[in-house]
Design a protein around this motif. Structure first.
Motif, mmCIF file in Angstrom:
data_model
loop_
_atom_site.group_PDB
_atom_site.id
_atom_site.type_symbol
_atom_site.label_atom_id
_atom_site.label_comp_id
_atom_site.label_asym_id
_atom_site.label_seq_id
_atom_site.Cartn_x
_atom_site.Cartn_y
_atom_site.Cartn_z
ATOM 1 N N LEU A 32 -32.109 33.046 4.003
ATOM 2 C CA LEU A 32 -32.345 34.436 3.606
ATOM 3 C C LEU A 32 -31.041 35.084 3.157
ATOM 4 O O LEU A 32 -30.988 35.742 2.114
ATOM 5 C CB LEU A 32 -32.949 35.215 4.777
ATOM 6 C CG LEU A 32 -33.170 36.711 4.550
ATOM 7 C CD1 LEU A 32 -34.160 36.964 3.425
ATOM 8 C CD2 LEU A 32 -33.636 37.375 5.850
ATOM 9 N N GLU B 251 -29.917 33.946 -0.340
ATOM 10 C CA GLU B 251 -30.721 34.554 -1.405
ATOM 11 C C GLU B 251 -30.387 36.028 -1.581
ATOM 12 O O GLU B 251 -30.323 36.517 -2.712
ATOM 13 C CB GLU B 251 -32.216 34.365 -1.125
ATOM 14 C CG GLU B 251 -32.687 32.943 -1.295
ATOM 15 C CD GLU B 251 -32.438 32.396 -2.696
ATOM 16 O OE1 GLU B 251 -32.708 33.110 -3.694
ATOM 17 O OE2 GLU B 251 -31.958 31.252 -2.795
ATOM 18 N N LEU B 252 -30.172 36.730 -0.484
ATOM 19 C CA LEU B 252 -29.797 38.138 -0.588
ATOM 20 C C LEU B 252 -28.437 38.289 -1.264
ATOM 21 O O LEU B 252 -28.243 39.186 -2.091
ATOM 22 C CB LEU B 252 -29.788 38.796 0.794
ATOM 23 C CG LEU B 252 -31.154 38.987 1.442
ATOM 24 C CD1 LEU B 252 -30.993 39.459 2.884
ATOM 25 C CD2 LEU B 252 -32.022 39.955 0.655
ATOM 26 N N ARG C 235 -28.503 38.292 -4.838
ATOM 27 C CA ARG C 235 -29.037 39.553 -5.358
ATOM 28 C C ARG C 235 -28.110 40.726 -5.045
ATOM 29 O O ARG C 235 -28.497 41.881 -5.125
ATOM 30 C CB ARG C 235 -30.422 39.803 -4.767
ATOM 31 C CG ARG C 235 -31.400 38.718 -5.161
ATOM 32 C CD ARG C 235 -32.719 38.909 -4.489
ATOM 33 N NE ARG C 235 -33.617 37.791 -4.758
ATOM 34 C CZ ARG C 235 -34.928 37.866 -4.682
ATOM 35 N NH1 ARG C 235 -35.509 39.004 -4.344
ATOM 36 N NH2 ARG C 235 -35.671 36.813 -4.935
ATOM 37 N N ILE D 108 -26.830 41.743 -2.196
ATOM 38 C CA ILE D 108 -27.079 42.435 -0.940
ATOM 39 C C ILE D 108 -26.166 41.772 0.092
ATOM 40 O O ILE D 108 -26.201 40.561 0.265
ATOM 41 C CB ILE D 108 -28.550 42.305 -0.486
ATOM 42 C CG1 ILE D 108 -29.514 42.860 -1.536
ATOM 43 C CG2 ILE D 108 -28.763 42.936 0.885
ATOM 44 C CD1 ILE D 108 -29.498 44.355 -1.690
ATOM 45 N N ALA E 292 -25.009 40.345 3.399
ATOM 46 C CA ALA E 292 -25.681 39.802 4.586
ATOM 47 C C ALA E 292 -24.750 38.807 5.262
ATOM 48 O O ALA E 292 -24.220 37.908 4.609
ATOM 49 C CB ALA E 292 -26.984 39.127 4.184
ATOM 50 N N VAL F 258 -27.463 42.999 7.619
ATOM 51 C CA VAL F 258 -27.747 43.306 6.216
ATOM 52 C C VAL F 258 -27.413 44.767 5.969
ATOM 53 O O VAL F 258 -27.860 45.650 6.709
ATOM 54 C CB VAL F 258 -29.227 43.026 5.871
ATOM 55 C CG1 VAL F 258 -29.507 43.344 4.403
ATOM 56 C CG2 VAL F 258 -29.585 41.571 6.174
ATOM 57 N N ASP G 12 -27.585 48.179 3.702
ATOM 58 C CA ASP G 12 -28.487 48.795 2.727
ATOM 59 C C ASP G 12 -27.704 49.551 1.656
ATOM 60 O O ASP G 12 -26.466 49.555 1.643
ATOM 61 C CB ASP G 12 -29.532 49.672 3.420
ATOM 62 C CG ASP G 12 -29.002 50.994 3.961
ATOM 63 O OD1 ASP G 12 -27.801 51.299 3.807
ATOM 64 O OD2 ASP G 12 -29.806 51.740 4.558
ATOM 65 N N VAL H 34 -37.667 37.307 0.824
ATOM 66 C CA VAL H 34 -36.396 37.768 0.239
ATOM 67 C C VAL H 34 -36.637 39.046 -0.553
ATOM 68 O O VAL H 34 -35.885 40.020 -0.425
ATOM 69 C CB VAL H 34 -35.764 36.672 -0.647
ATOM 70 C CG1 VAL H 34 -34.531 37.205 -1.365
ATOM 71 C CG2 VAL H 34 -35.410 35.450 0.182
ATOM 72 N N ASP H 35 -37.708 39.061 -1.347
ATOM 73 C CA ASP H 35 -38.039 40.267 -2.122
ATOM 74 C C ASP H 35 -38.220 41.470 -1.209
ATOM 75 O O ASP H 35 -37.710 42.552 -1.485
ATOM 76 C CB ASP H 35 -39.323 40.068 -2.931
ATOM 77 C CG ASP H 35 -39.173 39.099 -4.096
ATOM 78 O OD1 ASP H 35 -38.029 38.774 -4.483
ATOM 79 O OD2 ASP H 35 -40.227 38.667 -4.615
ATOM 80 N N VAL I 139 -37.146 42.012 1.986
ATOM 81 C CA VAL I 139 -35.913 42.448 2.656
ATOM 82 C C VAL I 139 -34.987 43.107 1.648
ATOM 83 O O VAL I 139 -34.381 44.148 1.929
ATOM 84 C CB VAL I 139 -35.216 41.277 3.383
ATOM 85 C CG1 VAL I 139 -33.893 41.720 3.989
ATOM 86 C CG2 VAL I 139 -36.126 40.700 4.471
ATOM 87 N N GLU I 140 -34.898 42.545 0.456
ATOM 88 C CA GLU I 140 -34.070 43.158 -0.586
ATOM 89 C C GLU I 140 -34.555 44.574 -0.886
ATOM 90 O O GLU I 140 -33.749 45.513 -0.960
ATOM 91 C CB GLU I 140 -34.112 42.326 -1.867
ATOM 92 C CG GLU I 140 -33.364 42.984 -3.010
ATOM 93 C CD GLU I 140 -33.600 42.344 -4.365
ATOM 94 O OE1 GLU I 140 -32.824 42.664 -5.296
ATOM 95 O OE2 GLU I 140 -34.543 41.559 -4.523
#
Length: 117
Positions: A22, A25-26, A29, A31, A33, A47, A49, A85-86, A88-89
């Motif tokens: 996870l 992947e974040l 993008r 993000i 993490a 994570v 925000d 992933v989508d 959480v993103e």
């Protein structure tokens, strides 16, 4: 006793692998993490925000969830990793819910006891 310890170690390793996947992947993008270990020894993903606030994402293996709070919209199944992933993103981009992060608490023993008669 050794067997249950081995199972616990395997579960922890699986949770870490899920959180690592996870996190990667974040990161792709953009993000932030970071894999951490919570005070109680559970692996977690810190994570950040869109408002620079951090939440911990944990794994709930019995229910196959990633979760970051106790509300229904603060968990997602890890069985469909791209969708997880989508989700959480999106939660991180929208900004975590206001207030302190509350712990999801599910006592499986109470559930089991309810079915014993």
């Amino acid at each position: 006793m050794q067997t249950s310890k081995t199972v616990k170690e395997q579960q922890r390793a699986y949770a870490e692998r899920l959180l690592t996947a996870l996190g990667k992947e974040l990161a792709r993008r953009e993000i932030t993490a970071v894999l951490v270990v919570a005070q109680d020894g559970r692996p977690a993903l810190d994570v950040t925000d869109s408002r620079c606030r951090m939440r911990r994402v944990f794994v709930q293996l019995p229910f196959c969830w990633f979760y970051w709070g106790d509300q229904g919209d603060e968990r997602v199944s890890f069985l469909q990793m791209p969708a997880a992933v989508d989700r959480v993103e999106q939660a991180a981009r929208d900004g975590w819910n206001d207030g302190e992060q509350r712990e999801l608490s599910i006592d499986l023993n109470k559930m089991i006891d309810a079915y014993r008669g």
